[in-house]
Design an enzyme around this catalytic site. Structure first.
Site, short mmCIF file in Angstrom:
data_model
loop_
_atom_site.label_atom_id
_atom_site.label_comp_id
_atom_site.label_asym_id
_atom_site.label_seq_id
_atom_site.Cartn_x
_atom_site.Cartn_y
_atom_site.Cartn_z
N GLY A 178 62.02 82.93 26.02
CA GLY A 178 63.42 82.60 25.79
C GLY A 178 64.15 83.58 24.92
O GLY A 178 63.76 84.74 24.77
N GLY B 194 62.08 87.01 23.86
CA GLY B 194 60.63 87.00 23.92
C GLY B 194 60.15 86.49 25.26
O GLY B 194 60.90 86.42 26.23
N ASP C 46 50.31 83.32 10.36
CA ASP C 46 50.91 84.59 10.79
C ASP C 46 51.92 85.06 9.76
O ASP C 46 53.03 85.47 10.10
CB ASP C 46 51.56 84.44 12.16
CG ASP C 46 51.82 85.80 12.82
OD1 ASP C 46 51.16 86.79 12.43
OD2 ASP C 46 52.67 85.87 13.72
N LYS D 223 67.83 78.53 19.51
CA LYS D 223 66.78 79.14 20.32
C LYS D 223 66.68 78.39 21.64
O LYS D 223 66.52 77.18 21.66
CB LYS D 223 65.45 79.08 19.58
CG LYS D 223 65.51 79.73 18.21
CD LYS D 223 64.20 79.57 17.48
CE LYS D 223 64.31 80.17 16.09
NZ LYS D 223 63.04 80.09 15.36
N GLY E 239 67.23 87.75 19.24
CA GLY E 239 65.90 88.13 19.68
C GLY E 239 65.57 87.55 21.05
O GLY E 239 66.11 86.53 21.45
#
Length: 378
Positions: A37, A34, A157, A56, A32
C-alpha cells in the site's frame, strides 16, 4: 526536513467517501509506498483546525489470510500503545470492501522526518550531535521501550528509520517518537521469548544471529546500536554483506567513541552496557532508567518543557505529550509537580517531569516527516 511527494488534491478521492472525517482533509502528498500500500499526508481543510495526519491505505486483497491476521493483530498492538508521548499515536482504522478489500489506518504525523535522515544530514555536514541532545533522546527512547515491554510487546525492528522526530517551536531539540510496529511481537506472558529472526541486520543482536530465542535484551541491543550511531554518526557494526555484518556483531567490539573526547565517559559506558554480547550481561531497561545520568537528563528535559510552556506554547506541548502536560507542568515547585503528575502514571500519559518515577511511564524498577511508514509492510 520532511520527505513528502506532492500530489494533487484529487488524490483525496482515493480515500473512502463513507468516512466523513476524511471530508475535512485534503491529500497533499505521498509519504511512502511499499509492498501492500501507500501512506498519504492529509492536511485539514480548515487552517488551524487540527494537525495533519497520516492515512495508510493497505490493499488486503494482495495479502494472504495469515498476513491479514497479522494486520489485525498489529492494529490491536497500536491501540494498546497509543497513550505514550514518545510513540507515534494511533488515531483510527476502518476497512472497506468495494471495489477491493482495503484497510485504512489513521496515525498522528511527526513533522521532523526520521532519525535516519537526521543522522545522515549530520554525517554529511561532518558535525557531531551534542551530548545534551543525545541524552534527552536516550530518556525518550528508554521510556517508550519500557512502555511497550510492560505491554508485553517486543519491537523487533528498532532502527533510526523507524524513529521519528517531532519539532515544537519552543524547544531547541526535536522530540523522538517510536514508530513502525509492523513486525512487533506480542508476548503471551512476561517471560515469553520470540524465536522468529527478523529486523534489519545492522541492528540484530548476537543471540538473534546465533538463532537463539530472545526477548527484551534484543530490543536493548538495538537501542544501543541506535545511540552509538547517533553519537558517532556511523554504525558500530558494519560490512559489505549480511555475512560480514553478522560476523562483526558476533566477534568484534565497536570502535571507540570519537577522539578527542566529545562525549562524557558516562554516556560511553551506557552504550557499552547495552552492546554486551551476552544477553544475560547486557543492561536492562530497569537498570538504565535507574542511572543518575538518565535522571539528570530527565530533569534537563523537564526544565526545557516547562520553559516552553511559559512561552505560551502549552497547546503544542499538550498534543506532543499525550494530553497530560497541563497538570504536570502547571505546578511551580518540584514537589507539586510530582503530585500533579503521579495521578497520570497509570494511564501512561505523564510527562517526563521533576521527580517523576525513575522508571518512567510503565512504573517499573525504579516510554517527521512520517509516522511508522513501514507498518504492515505498506
Amino acid at each position: 526536513m520532511q520527505r513528502v511527494t506532492p500530489g494533487p488534491a484529487a488524490m483525496n478521492a482515493s480515500l473512502p467517501a463513507d468516512r466523513p472525517v476524511m471530508d475535512d482533509f485534503l491529500c497533499v502528498g505521498t509519504l511512502g509506498r511499499g509492498q501492500f500500500g501507500v501512506a498519504f499526508l492529509m492536511q485539514p481543510k480548515m487552517p488551524g483546525s487540527t494537525d495533519p495526519v497520516v492515512v495508510k491505505r493497505i490493499d488486503l486483497s494482495a495479502m494472504s489470510e495469515s498476513e491479514r491476521s497479522d494486520a489485525s493483530r498489529e492494529i490491536e498492538v497500536l491501540k494498546r500503545l497509543r497513550e505514550h508521548p514518545h510513540i507515534i499515536e494511533y488515531l483510527d482504522d476502518w476497512t472497506i470492501t468495494e471495489p477491493v478489500p482495503t484497510l485504512y489506518i489513521k496515525m498522528a504525523y511527526a513533522n521532523g522526518g526520521t532519525l535516519q535522515h537526521y543522522i545522515a544530514d549530520a554525517r554529511e555536514r561532518a558535525e557531531l550531535l551534542s551530548e545534551a541532545l543525545i541524552a534527552e533522546w536516550l530518556v525518550e527512547l528508554l521510556s517508550a521501550m519500557e512502555f511497550i515491554h510492560t505491554a508485553r510487546v517486543l519491537h523487533r525492528d528498532l532502527k533510526p528509520a523507524n524513529i521519528f522526530l517531532h519539532r515544537l517551536d519552543a524547544l531547541p531539540f526535536p522530540i523522538l517518537k517510536l514508530g513502525d510496529f509492523g513486525i512487533a511481537r506480542v508476548l503471551s506472558n512476561t517471560h515469553s521469548m520470540a524465536s522468529t529472526v527478523c529486523g534489519t541486520p545492522f541492528y540484530l543482536s548476537p543471540e538473534l544471529i546465533a538463532g537463539e530465542p530472545y526477548h527484551s535484551p534484543s530490543d536493548v541491543w538495538a537501542l544501543g546500536v541506535v545511540l552509538y550511531e547517533a553519537a558517532c554518526l556511523v554504525r558500530p557494526f558494519d560490512g559489505n554483506n549480511i555475512g560480514s555484518v553478522a560476523l562483526a556483531v558476533m566477534r568484534k567490539e565497536p570502535p571507540p567513541f570519537p577522539r578527542p573526547a566529545r562525549f562524557s565517559p558516562e554516556l560511553e559506558r551506557i552504550v557499552e552496557s547495552m552492546l554486551r554480547k551476552s544477553a544475560a550481561e547486557r543492561a536492562t531497561l530497569a537498570q538504565l532508567l535507574s542511572l543518575e545520568y538518565v535522571a539528570a537528563a530527565r530533569e534537563q528535559q523537564a526544565a526545557r518543557v516547562r520553559a516552553g510552556c511559559e512561552l505560551g506554547c502549552a497547546h503544542s506541548f499538550d498534543r506532543a505529550y499525550g494530553g497530560a502536560l497541563g497538570a504536570t507542568v502547571s505546578a511551580s515547585s518540584p514537589g507539586s509537580t510530582r503530585s500533579a503528575g503521579m495521578s497520570e502514571l497509570s494511564t501512561g500519559r505523564t510527562l517526563l517531569g521533576d521527580g517523576l518515577a525513575t522508571a518512567g511511564w510503565a512504573g517499573a524498577a525504579g516510554a517527521a516527516g512520517a509516522a511508522g511508514l513501514s507498518l504492515i509492510h505498506i
